[in-house]
Design an enzyme around this catalytic site. Structure first.
Site, short mmCIF file in Angstrom:
data_model
loop_
_atom_site.label_atom_id
_atom_site.label_comp_id
_atom_site.label_asym_id
_atom_site.label_seq_id
_atom_site.Cartn_x
_atom_site.Cartn_y
_atom_site.Cartn_z
N LYS A 1 0.85 -1.19 0.00
CA LYS A 1 0.00 0.00 0.00
C LYS A 1 0.88 1.24 0.00
O LYS A 1 2.05 1.22 0.39
CB LYS A 1 -0.95 0.02 1.20
CG LYS A 1 -0.30 -0.07 2.58
CD LYS A 1 0.22 1.25 3.13
CE LYS A 1 0.80 1.11 4.53
NZ LYS A 1 1.53 2.31 4.98
N GLY B 1 7.51 1.08 4.94
CA GLY B 1 6.28 1.84 5.07
C GLY B 1 5.23 1.48 4.05
O GLY B 1 4.27 2.23 3.85
N ILE B 2 5.38 0.30 3.42
CA ILE B 2 4.40 -0.12 2.41
C ILE B 2 3.55 -1.30 2.88
O ILE B 2 2.75 -1.83 2.12
CB ILE B 2 5.08 -0.46 1.07
CG1 ILE B 2 6.13 -1.58 1.23
CG2 ILE B 2 5.73 0.79 0.47
CD1 ILE B 2 6.76 -2.01 -0.09
N SER C 1 0.39 -7.06 5.16
CA SER C 1 -0.32 -7.65 4.03
C SER C 1 -0.17 -9.17 4.02
O SER C 1 -1.13 -9.90 3.73
CB SER C 1 0.19 -7.05 2.72
OG SER C 1 -0.62 -7.45 1.63
N ASP D 1 -2.09 -2.00 10.60
CA ASP D 1 -2.43 -1.95 9.17
C ASP D 1 -3.14 -3.20 8.67
O ASP D 1 -3.69 -3.21 7.56
CB ASP D 1 -1.17 -1.76 8.32
CG ASP D 1 -0.52 -0.40 8.51
OD1 ASP D 1 -1.17 0.49 9.12
OD2 ASP D 1 0.62 -0.22 8.06
#
EC number: 2.7.1.148
Length: 300
Positions: free
Chosen positions: A12, A98-99, A104, A136
């Site tokens: 993201k 930071g993705i 995920s 997240d």
């Protein structure tokens, strides 16, 4: 069903990230828009008759208790399930970027094992398990581009089509950043003005050109701290600027990104030129939905 193969865990980008306060327990309150992109890890799942949870690293070695393993154990603890699974994980998404790579992976594990083990949990039930693994994770479980608030657990999906299709250069410097170091820094300002979903909806995200540079919704409050702690964040932004691209940081860094104009000569990594040794540069497109959207029911 005994196995599920080639399941994606997409990254993201944070289009903006505002820190608006801090709870008594130390968790920070955020407002952000999370957008899925097509840079993904790949996971495989096979049932184990002996009830064990195991993992095979198909790329770089990972910590023994990474988030995919923790997610599998959390799902069993929440449901009383005694089934086992073997997880194969091909890690492409860099850590400390930071993705959301680890988060995920956890979300894909929850969605996959919910199906493989025949548990039938709803999205909301999986999100409640997910938030115990990381702030997240619920976003990736929900699987839609969204405004995210609270500590990450308040998810408001964006209207379909609100974020137009676009292409982005994502740059991960060699140096990474620990999220804890960013949020514990005395340099961090924790009193951003609140950003409303109606304000974001009215922003200029639908015109041709660089439509992801609305001035009110492209600020990351963590970026100044990251630049102070990690000079490579600034270097990555300058690297993009030298190519005519307006870069900014995603999440707690150290990755930065910029929209690439829809031009035929700027659609591939090679067109951006050589990056410093140890950096990763990826040209990505945004996703409207998570590839596993619909794998769990919306309601209990």
């Amino acid at each position: 069903m005994q196995a599920l193969y080639d399941l994606p865990a997409p990254a993201k980008l944070n289009l903006f990230l505002h820190i608006i306060g801090r709870r008594a327990d130390g968790y920070h309150l955020i407002e952000s828009v999370f957008m899925l992109i097509d840079w993904c890890d790949t996971l495989h799942f096979e049932c184990r008759a002996d009830g064990a949870i195991s993992r095979q690293d198909l790329g770089a070695p990972l910590p023994a208790a990474d988030l995919s393993i923790r997610a599998a154990h959390a799902l069993r603890a929440a449901t009383g399930c005694r089934q086992g699974a073997h997880i194969g994980l091909l890690k492409r998404l860099p850590a400390q970027a930071g993705i959301g790579g680890g988060s995920s992976d956890a979300a894909t594990t929850l969605l996959a094992l919910n199906r493989l083990w025949g548990l039938g949990l709803s999205l909301s039930a999986l999100e409640k398990i997910g938030v115990t693994l990381g702030a997240d994770v619920p976003f990736f479980v929900r699987g839609r581009n969204a405004r995210v608030a609270g500590i990450g657990e308040i998810i408001t999906p964006l209207a379909h089509g609100q974020l137009p299709p676009a292409c982005f250069a994502v740059v991960k410097p060699a140096a990474g950043l620990e999220t804890k170091a960013i949020f514990s820094s005395p340099l961090l300002k924790r009193a951003s003005g609140s950003a409303t979903i109606s304000g974001f909806a009215a922003a200029d995200f639908g015109r041709d050109g660089d439509c992801y540079q609305d001035a009110d919704f492209c600020r990351n409050d963590l970026q100044p701290v990251a630049q102070a702690l990690c000079p490579e964040v600034t270097q990555a932004i300058e690297w993009l600027r030298a190519r005519g691209l307006q870069g900014r940081m995603t999440g707690s860094g150290s990755a930065v990104f910029a929209q690439i104009p829809q031009a035929p000569d700027l659609g591939h990594v090679g067109d951006l030129g050589a990056a410093p040794e140890g950096w990763q540069v990826r040209v990505c497109e945004n996703l409207m939905l998570h590839p596993l959207a619909g794998w769990a029911a919306d309601e209990d």
